[in-house]
Each structure stands twice: as C-alpha cells, then as structure tokens.
Design an enzyme around this catalytic site. Structure first.
Site, PDB file in Angstrom:
ATOM      1  N   HIS A 157       5.314   1.588  -7.942  1.00 33.67           N
ATOM      2  CA  HIS A 157       4.409   1.452  -6.798  1.00 33.67           C
ATOM      3  C   HIS A 157       4.217   2.803  -6.114  1.00 33.67           C
ATOM      4  O   HIS A 157       4.960   3.745  -6.373  1.00 33.67           O
ATOM      5  CB  HIS A 157       4.960   0.453  -5.777  1.00 33.67           C
ATOM      6  CG  HIS A 157       4.722  -0.976  -6.159  1.00 33.67           C
ATOM      7  ND1 HIS A 157       5.600  -1.681  -6.940  1.00 33.67           N
ATOM      8  CD2 HIS A 157       3.698  -1.832  -5.881  1.00 33.67           C
ATOM      9  CE1 HIS A 157       5.136  -2.909  -7.135  1.00 33.67           C
ATOM     10  NE2 HIS A 157       3.991  -3.025  -6.508  1.00 33.67           N
ATOM     11  N   LYS A 161       5.569   2.464  -0.219  1.00 35.69           N
ATOM     12  CA  LYS A 161       6.078   1.080  -0.237  1.00 35.69           C
ATOM     13  C   LYS A 161       7.459   1.033   0.413  1.00 35.69           C
ATOM     14  O   LYS A 161       8.321   1.860   0.159  1.00 35.69           O
ATOM     15  CB  LYS A 161       6.139   0.553  -1.678  1.00 35.69           C
ATOM     16  CG  LYS A 161       6.569  -0.896  -1.746  1.00 35.69           C
ATOM     17  CD  LYS A 161       6.173  -1.554  -3.047  1.00 35.69           C
ATOM     18  CE  LYS A 161       6.677  -2.977  -3.134  1.00 35.69           C
ATOM     19  NZ  LYS A 161       6.120  -3.856  -2.089  1.00 35.69           N
TER      20      LYS A 161
HETATM   21  P1  NAD Z   1       0.657  -0.943   5.300  1.00 34.81           P
HETATM   22  O1  NAD Z   1       1.848  -0.245   5.869  1.00 34.81           O
HETATM   23  O2  NAD Z   1      -0.525  -0.130   4.896  1.00 34.81           O
HETATM   24  O3  NAD Z   1       0.134  -2.034   6.328  1.00 34.81           O
HETATM   25  C1  NAD Z   1       0.954  -2.830   7.123  1.00 34.81           C
HETATM   26  C2  NAD Z   1       0.241  -2.968   8.441  1.00 34.81           C
HETATM   27  O4  NAD Z   1       0.886  -3.943   9.269  1.00 34.81           O
HETATM   28  C3  NAD Z   1       0.229  -1.653   9.237  1.00 34.81           C
HETATM   29  O5  NAD Z   1      -1.104  -1.268   9.467  1.00 34.81           O
HETATM   30  C4  NAD Z   1       0.921  -2.021  10.533  1.00 34.81           C
HETATM   31  O6  NAD Z   1       0.307  -1.395  11.617  1.00 34.81           O
HETATM   32  C5  NAD Z   1       0.653  -3.524  10.584  1.00 34.81           C
HETATM   33  N1  NAD Z   1       1.487  -4.195  11.573  1.00 34.81           N
HETATM   34  C6  NAD Z   1       2.786  -3.962  11.880  1.00 34.81           C
HETATM   35  N2  NAD Z   1       3.155  -4.759  12.900  1.00 34.81           N
HETATM   36  C7  NAD Z   1       2.069  -5.504  13.243  1.00 34.81           C
HETATM   37  C8  NAD Z   1       1.826  -6.500  14.226  1.00 34.81           C
HETATM   38  N3  NAD Z   1       2.799  -6.919  15.036  1.00 34.81           N
HETATM   39  N4  NAD Z   1       0.595  -7.027  14.305  1.00 34.81           N
HETATM   40  C9  NAD Z   1      -0.378  -6.659  13.478  1.00 34.81           C
HETATM   41  N5  NAD Z   1      -0.220  -5.719  12.516  1.00 34.81           N
HETATM   42  C10 NAD Z   1       1.005  -5.151  12.405  1.00 34.81           C
HETATM   43  O7  NAD Z   1       1.204  -1.799   4.068  1.00 34.81           O
HETATM   44  P2  NAD Z   1       0.353  -2.501   2.912  1.00 34.81           P
HETATM   45  O8  NAD Z   1       0.326  -1.616   1.708  1.00 34.81           O
HETATM   46  O9  NAD Z   1      -0.926  -3.022   3.469  1.00 34.81           O
HETATM   47  O10 NAD Z   1       1.323  -3.714   2.547  1.00 34.81           O
HETATM   48  C11 NAD Z   1       1.642  -4.718   3.514  1.00 34.81           C
HETATM   49  C12 NAD Z   1       2.573  -5.749   2.885  1.00 34.81           C
HETATM   50  O11 NAD Z   1       1.891  -6.419   1.816  1.00 34.81           O
HETATM   51  C13 NAD Z   1       3.841  -5.147   2.257  1.00 34.81           C
HETATM   52  O12 NAD Z   1       4.905  -6.036   2.469  1.00 34.81           O
HETATM   53  C14 NAD Z   1       3.490  -5.080   0.765  1.00 34.81           C
HETATM   54  O13 NAD Z   1       4.625  -5.102  -0.066  1.00 34.81           O
HETATM   55  C15 NAD Z   1       2.675  -6.334   0.634  1.00 34.81           C
HETATM   56  N6  NAD Z   1       1.761  -6.415  -0.514  1.00 34.81           N
HETATM   57  C16 NAD Z   1       1.657  -7.627  -1.096  1.00 34.81           C
HETATM   58  C17 NAD Z   1       0.765  -7.817  -2.117  1.00 34.81           C
HETATM   59  C18 NAD Z   1       0.615  -9.205  -2.706  1.00 34.81           C
HETATM   60  O14 NAD Z   1      -0.239  -9.435  -3.587  1.00 34.81           O
HETATM   61  N7  NAD Z   1       1.404 -10.172  -2.226  1.00 34.81           N
HETATM   62  C19 NAD Z   1      -0.025  -6.760  -2.583  1.00 34.81           C
HETATM   63  C20 NAD Z   1       0.104  -5.523  -1.968  1.00 34.81           C
HETATM   64  C21 NAD Z   1       0.992  -5.353  -0.906  1.00 34.81           C
END
Ligand code: NAD
Length: 267
Positions: A157, A161
């Site tokens: 990744h 991450k």
């Molecule tokens: P990222 O860090 O870019 O985004 C996370 C966001 O959450 C940030 O913008 C942060 O500001 C926000 N956040 C934190 N606290 C918050 C709150 N209280 N209210 C609203 N927003 C808040 O990360 P990402 O790459 O977008 O990944 C996010 C999650 O999704 C991770 O856990 C990642 O592993 C997961 N993910 C899952 C899949 C899937 O298919 N299930 C795919 C990709 C990523």
C-alpha cells in the site's frame, strides 16, 4: 424510499472520502446531502461546487450533521478513532451505515455487530468486486489444498496507510483459517526478523510493503515442495473501492436492520 438515496459522507476530506464524493456526484440514483470533515479541516465552510464543479449540490463541507436532515445512508472512510463517532451518529440518528475504515479493534467490531440490531450495517475491508472474488478463491484453494501447503499473504500500500497488515490481508488470512478450521489468532505470523528458526507448520504469514502511491495489492501464496500457487489482485485506483461503497450504501438504504457483508451486495 426516495428515488435518489440521500448520502452522508463521513471523512469527506480524505483520499477515499473525496473519491466517494466524486463517484456519488456522477450517479443519478443518489445525492450527497452532507459531507462531514473534522472541525479543523481547511475544507469546512467550502461549497462542494468549489471542489467538484457546478454539478455538485448546493451544500458546504461541515463538521456536524444538520439535525433536520434525514439521510438514507452514511458512508464512512476515516480512521479507527473517528469510526466511533460515525457509528454513534448512525445509530443515534438511525442511518444505515457503510464503513470501509480499517484497523478496528475487537471492541469496535463488537460495537458494529451490536449496531446491526437496530440499523443496517455493512463493513468491508475492501469494496472491490475483484477482492471479493479473491477472498472466495482463497477459501476454495485453502479447502482443496492439503494443510502441508504453506500459506503466505503479501500486501502493498501507499506510504500514508496507518494500519498494518491491511484489513484485506487480515480478511484473506481469516478466510484461510476458517477453511482450515483453525483459530486465526493462533496461526497468524506478522513479519519475521532475526533468528526465527524454521517456519511453523500451519502458520499464515503476513508480509507488508509500504511505498509511494501504491493503491492496494494483495497476493495469497500457497506453496508446497516443488509447486506454488499465487493469487493476486492489484487495484490501480481508489475509484474501484468508492464505486463499491456507493453501490453498497444505495443497496443498504433499502435493507432492514442487520449486519451485512459486501458479498450480499456484489453477489
Ligand atoms: P485519509 O487519511 O486520506 O482520510 C481519512 C480522513 O478522515 C481524513 O481526511 C480525516 O480528516 C478524516 N477524519 C478524521 N476524523 C474525522 C471526524 N471526526 N469526522 C470526519 N472526518 C474525520 O485516509 P484514506 O486513504 O481515505 O483511508 C481512510 C480509511 O479507509 C482507512 O482506514 C483505510 O485503510 C480505509 N480504506 C478502505 C478501503 C476499503 O475498500 N474498505 C479502501 C481504501 C482505504
């Protein structure tokens, strides 16, 4: 149920949240009614149209969900801490809840299962159709191949991450353990360093790569003396996950309270 499913995007400022917004805005069977970001985000107060152009709804990024809104589903891609806030909000307001946030604790998984008694919930470590198939193929391989085949999972990744191994790698490991009828936690081996001695029979090993902008790659390796099977999935764009999550939310909005799996949506 309205013709257009009204979606709340929790984590709207994040990489996945933005991809979800982009995909949802392109569809005509849903509309974004709220885009939630943390109060300190620079996006708070920005109109969505500023970021996504004129087709975007006439709303701004906010940190709180308007109490007068009646959303049909919430999509959460944040982090383990923000997940609790999102789930609490969904349960409190009775909003069907889709989450792809990984790195959840056992307590958080229990809270999710508990929420399924009052609202529809769907959590997936990976929303891609290809990975749903990979999980199925992995379970078949682990059922058909004798336990002498060593099982290893290698994932890669991007460098930002937060959790490791990925939720998808763990789900693949759990699928192998389940097929072999063994307790996952007793056979999972996370990384190897130093003088480790020979490999323990029955272990499921995890190797992790973190580099640059890799979106997500998973290989399940089964090896016995003289032969090797490798099942690999590579995601080239976050849009793959965002499409799956939006589809799941539109589907979940029409379900009764319960805990659902991504395969319920994707077939
Ligand atoms: P990222 O860090 O870019 O985004 C996370 C966001 O959450 C940030 O913008 C942060 O500001 C926000 N956040 C934190 N606290 C918050 C709150 N209280 N209210 C609203 N927003 C808040 O990360 P990402 O790459 O977008 O990944 C996010 C999650 O999704 C991770 O856990 C990642 O592993 C997961 N993910 C899952 C899949 C899937 O298919 N299930 C795919 C990709 C990523």
């Amino acid at each position: 149920m309205p013709n257009k499913i009204r979606l709340v995007v929790h984590g709207a400022a994040g990489r996945m949240g933005q991809s979800v917004l982009r995909i949802a805005l392109e569809r005509d069977d849903c509309e974004v009614c709220a885009a939630l970001a943390p109060s300190q985000s620079t996006l708070i107060g920005e109109p969505l149209s500023q970021v996504y152009g004129k087709g975007a709804p006439d709303i701004e990024f906010t940190s709180q969900l308007d109490p007068d809104l009646l959303p049909d589903a919430m999509i959460d891609f944040t982090g383990a801490r923000a997940f609790d806030t999102a789930l609490g909000l969904a349960v409190g307001r009775r909003i069907p809840f889709v989450s792809g946030t990984t790195g959840l604790s056992d307590d958080q998984r229990l809270a999710l299962a508990d929420a399924g008694r009052s609202i529809p919930v769907l959590w997936a470590a990976n929303f891609s159709l290809g990975v749903a198939l990979l999980r199925r193929m992995t379970a078949v391989a682990a059922t058909v191949l004798p336990a002498e085949f060593d099982a290893e999972i290698i994932e890669a990744h991007h460098k930002f991450k937060q959790d490791s191994p990925s939720g998808t790698a763990l789900a693949l490991g759990r699928a192998i353990a389940q097929a072999r009828r063994v307790d996952f936690d007793s056979v999972a081996r996370y990384g190897r360093a130093g003088v480790t001695g020979p490999r323990r029979d029955g272990d499921i090993g995890f190797s992790v790569v973190r580099a640059a902008d890799i979106v997500g790659e998973h290989t399940v390796l089964f090896a016995a003396p003289g032969e090797r099977i490798e099942l690999t999935h590579r995601a080239g764009s976050r849009a793959v996950f965002a499409h799956g999550a939006v589809r799941a939310a539109i589907w979940l909005a029409r379900q009764r309270a319960g805990t659902y799996d991504i395969t319920d949506v994707l077939g």
